[in-house]
Design a protein around this motif. Structure first.
Motif, PDB file in Angstrom:
ATOM      1  N   ASN A  10      70.661   2.296  47.088  1.00 29.83           N
ATOM      2  CA  ASN A  10      71.316   3.599  47.145  1.00 29.83           C
ATOM      3  C   ASN A  10      71.721   3.822  48.610  1.00 29.83           C
ATOM      4  O   ASN A  10      70.862   3.726  49.475  1.00 29.83           O
TER       5      ASN A  10
ATOM      6  N   GLY B  23      56.378  11.686  42.068  1.00 30.00           N
ATOM      7  CA  GLY B  23      57.675  11.150  42.485  1.00 30.00           C
ATOM      8  C   GLY B  23      57.478   9.944  43.383  1.00 30.00           C
ATOM      9  O   GLY B  23      56.387   9.731  43.924  1.00 30.00           O
ATOM     10  N   SER B  24      58.540   9.130  43.522  1.00 31.42           N
ATOM     11  CA  SER B  24      58.486   7.992  44.446  1.00 31.42           C
ATOM     12  C   SER B  24      58.237   8.493  45.854  1.00 31.42           C
ATOM     13  O   SER B  24      57.655   7.797  46.683  1.00 31.42           O
ATOM     14  N   ASP B  25      58.711   9.699  46.122  1.00 31.37           N
ATOM     15  CA  ASP B  25      58.584  10.234  47.471  1.00 31.37           C
ATOM     16  C   ASP B  25      57.126  10.309  47.910  1.00 31.37           C
ATOM     17  O   ASP B  25      56.814  10.077  49.076  1.00 31.37           O
TER      18      ASP B  25
ATOM     19  N   TYR C  15      63.147   7.193  53.256  1.00 30.12           N
ATOM     20  CA  TYR C  15      62.304   6.276  54.049  1.00 30.12           C
ATOM     21  C   TYR C  15      62.224   6.772  55.494  1.00 30.12           C
ATOM     22  O   TYR C  15      61.151   6.838  56.091  1.00 30.12           O
TER      23      TYR C  15
ATOM     24  N   ALA D  27      64.222   1.709  41.944  1.00 34.09           N
ATOM     25  CA  ALA D  27      64.526   2.954  41.219  1.00 34.09           C
ATOM     26  C   ALA D  27      65.640   2.773  40.183  1.00 34.09           C
ATOM     27  O   ALA D  27      65.653   3.437  39.152  1.00 34.09           O
ATOM     28  N   TYR D  28      66.576   1.859  40.463  1.00 37.90           N
ATOM     29  CA  TYR D  28      67.746   1.704  39.584  1.00 37.90           C
ATOM     30  C   TYR D  28      67.734   0.411  38.783  1.00 37.90           C
ATOM     31  O   TYR D  28      68.748   0.035  38.206  1.00 37.90           O
TER      32      TYR D  28
ATOM     33  N   TYR E 175      68.433   4.602  51.109  1.00 40.23           N
ATOM     34  CA  TYR E 175      67.826   5.861  50.670  1.00 40.23           C
ATOM     35  C   TYR E 175      67.271   6.640  51.861  1.00 40.23           C
ATOM     36  O   TYR E 175      66.508   6.098  52.671  1.00 40.23           O
TER      37      TYR E 175
ATOM     38  N   ASP F   5      61.930  -1.048  46.413  1.00 36.81           N
ATOM     39  CA  ASP F   5      62.248   0.147  45.623  1.00 36.81           C
ATOM     40  C   ASP F   5      63.227  -0.227  44.509  1.00 36.81           C
ATOM     41  O   ASP F   5      64.402  -0.497  44.758  1.00 36.81           O
TER      42      ASP F   5
ATOM     43  N   ARG G  79      58.837  14.502  38.074  1.00 35.98           N
ATOM     44  CA  ARG G  79      58.274  13.994  39.328  1.00 35.98           C
ATOM     45  C   ARG G  79      57.182  12.945  39.124  1.00 35.98           C
ATOM     46  O   ARG G  79      56.010  13.197  39.402  1.00 35.98           O
TER      47      ARG G  79
ATOM     48  N   SER H 225      62.615   9.153  37.364  1.00 33.38           N
ATOM     49  CA  SER H 225      63.696  10.096  37.680  1.00 33.38           C
ATOM     50  C   SER H 225      65.099   9.631  37.306  1.00 33.38           C
ATOM     51  O   SER H 225      66.009  10.441  37.270  1.00 33.38           O
ATOM     52  N   LYS H 226      65.316   8.342  37.060  1.00 30.63           N
ATOM     53  CA  LYS H 226      66.680   7.864  36.857  1.00 30.63           C
ATOM     54  C   LYS H 226      66.885   7.457  35.398  1.00 30.63           C
ATOM     55  O   LYS H 226      67.162   8.306  34.569  1.00 30.63           O
TER      56      LYS H 226
ATOM     57  N   THR I 180      60.562   4.528  39.012  1.00 29.67           N
ATOM     58  CA  THR I 180      60.499   5.988  38.917  1.00 29.67           C
ATOM     59  C   THR I 180      60.855   6.478  37.514  1.00 29.67           C
ATOM     60  O   THR I 180      61.546   5.774  36.768  1.00 29.67           O
TER      61      THR I 180
ATOM     62  N   CYS J  27      65.578  -1.684  49.238  1.00 29.09           N
ATOM     63  CA  CYS J  27      65.999  -0.914  48.075  1.00 29.09           C
ATOM     64  C   CYS J  27      66.988  -1.768  47.284  1.00 29.09           C
ATOM     65  O   CYS J  27      68.042  -2.137  47.792  1.00 29.09           O
TER      66      CYS J  27
HETATM   67  C1  LIG Z   1      66.366   8.614  43.222  1.00 31.59           C
HETATM   68  C2  LIG Z   1      65.639   7.599  43.986  1.00 31.59           C
HETATM   69  C3  LIG Z   1      64.243   7.511  43.911  1.00 31.59           C
HETATM   70  C4  LIG Z   1      63.459   8.436  43.037  1.00 31.59           C
HETATM   71  O1  LIG Z   1      62.686   9.303  43.763  1.00 31.59           O
HETATM   72  P1  LIG Z   1      61.678  10.235  42.939  1.00 31.59           P
HETATM   73  O2  LIG Z   1      60.880  10.870  44.028  1.00 31.59           O
HETATM   74  O3  LIG Z   1      60.857   9.321  42.073  1.00 31.59           O
HETATM   75  O4  LIG Z   1      62.485  11.187  42.152  1.00 31.59           O
HETATM   76  C5  LIG Z   1      63.594   6.511  44.598  1.00 31.59           C
HETATM   77  N1  LIG Z   1      64.283   5.634  45.350  1.00 31.59           N
HETATM   78  C6  LIG Z   1      65.614   5.677  45.438  1.00 31.59           C
HETATM   79  C7  LIG Z   1      66.324   4.658  46.231  1.00 31.59           C
HETATM   80  C8  LIG Z   1      66.334   6.674  44.774  1.00 31.59           C
HETATM   81  O5  LIG Z   1      67.661   6.709  44.899  1.00 31.59           O
END
Ligand SMILES: *Cc1c(COP(=O)(O)O)cnc(C)c1O
Length: 343
Positions: free
Chosen positions: A150, A74-76, A104, A177-178, A101, A175, A213, A204-205, A202, A146
């Motif tokens: 988000n 995951g990005s996390d 961070y 992600a979107y 987000y 970031d 993950r 995830s989106k 990521t 970001c």
């Molecule tokens: C959803 C999201 C992610 C994705 O996180 P994962 O750990 O890859 O699921 C990353 N950055 C932002 C800003 C998000 O909203």
């Protein structure tokens, strides 16, 4: 001139990475008696620690080479690794542009890193002057941008992003992600120009694999190499690597889904704007909408009672809800519920 070694924590530069069985012998066929695995079964072997097959596929479509690519759980995990590589606990600082987000700041706290918050301006853009006033602070090591952001949904101005990367001498994590839902170009092609830039994406989106993950970091090989040195050796499971590879190979489906989500985003924007509970629907480059309403807490609870779950973001942006764009049917259920509200 940018010198990566001046930014990396001393203990990280000094440490000897864990050496796993698969580091010593890299072949794929043979009699494997080196890793204390159970010889029976089909998920009995440890995963490929460097996710070679998946990386090859990603590199081909993203036009980068493998030394510039890192995959995290995951990005996390990538966010956490940034703190671990660049930020001495109790000493270093990081900058964020809220509302943004949440991870961070959480990750900063876990790593005992102070966060400098420079709020976005009224257009949800970076306050460059305020941000730049901190760039001289030698303890500031890491800046998170970001874009699309988000929970606001908008993209940051490309010029502002580039200005921060050029002017700040520490690391900038961008970031994206979107970004699949946006028409703005990615910064991936700028990693060769800016050695202090990390672009993060990521699975995830848009790629529809939140359960799997996997986060993607694309950057200068010197930075990627530090991530590889400190990551948990088997950070991405075999099952997840395979699921991700199958999805990546099936890009047409993703394109079609993203197209549909963008169409629904425009329809939802139009329909929500017409409701009398709505003050404002903010323009979105992402797969969600930030909407300002008359009474966010009331509407949030009303929707929950109707089994429709959105995100109440009114603690971050006054009276705002964040609504993910769902299927046409899900969006209709949301709209029908909102039309029935009496305030
Ligand atoms: C959803 C999201 C992610 C994705 O996180 P994962 O750990 O890859 O699921 C990353 N950055 C932002 C800003 C998000 O909203």
């Amino acid at each position: 001139m940018f010198e990566i070694n001046k930014l990396v924590r001393e203990n990280v530069k000094r440490l000897t990475p864990y050496s796993c069985a698969r580091d010593d012998y890299k072949g794929s066929s043979g009699v494997f008696l080196d890793a204390n695995e159970n010889p029976f079964g089909n998920l009995n072997r440890y995963p490929d620690p460097y996710q070679q097959k998946l990386k090859t596929a990603i590199c081909r479509t993203r036009g980068v080479n493998e030394q510039s690519l890192f995959l995290g759980n995951g990005s996390d995990e990538i966010i956490d690794l940034c703190f671990r590589v660049f930020c001495d606990p109790g000493i270093a600082k990081a900058m964020i542009f809220p509302p943004t987000y949440g991870m961070y700041e959480v990750s900063a706290s876990i790593n005992d890193v102070e966060v400098i918050k420079v709020p976005l301006n009224n257009d949800f853009q970076i306050d460059i002057k305020e941000a730049e006033s901190h760039f001289k602070d030698e303890k500031l090591k890491l800046i998170f941008i970001c874009s699309p952001n988000n929970p606001t949904g908008n993209s940051m101005n490309q010029k502002d992003i580039e200005y921060v990367i050029q002017t700040f001498s520490g690391i900038v994590l961008l970031d994206e992600a979107y970004s699949d839902f946006s028409d703005e170009p990615s910064f991936i092609e700028k990693i060769n120009k800016y050695p202090n830039l990390i672009v993060m994406q990521t699975f995830s989106k848009a790629l529809g694999l939140a359960a799997v993950r996997i986060g993607i970091a694309i950057s200068n090989p010197a930075i990627i190499q530090y991530f590889n040195r400190i990551k948990p050796p088997y950070n991405i499971s075999t099952v997840n690597q395979e699921a991700a590879l199958n999805k990546w190979t099936d890009r047409n489906v993703i394109k079609q889904q993203v197209g549909e989500i963008k169409k629904e985003r425009e329809r939802l924007t139009f329909e929500l704007t017409g409701l009398n509970i709505t003050d404002r629907v903010f323009p979105s480059d992402a797969n969600f909408l930030l909407i300002k309403v008359k009474n966010a807490n009331y509407i949030y609870n009303y929707l929950v009672n109707n089994k429709i779950i959105v995100r109440n973001r009114s603690a971050l942006v006054d009276n705002c809800l964040r609504i993910t764009v769902g299927t046409r049917n899900e969006n209709d259920q949301l709209l029908n519920a909102l039309k029935r509200i009496t305030l």
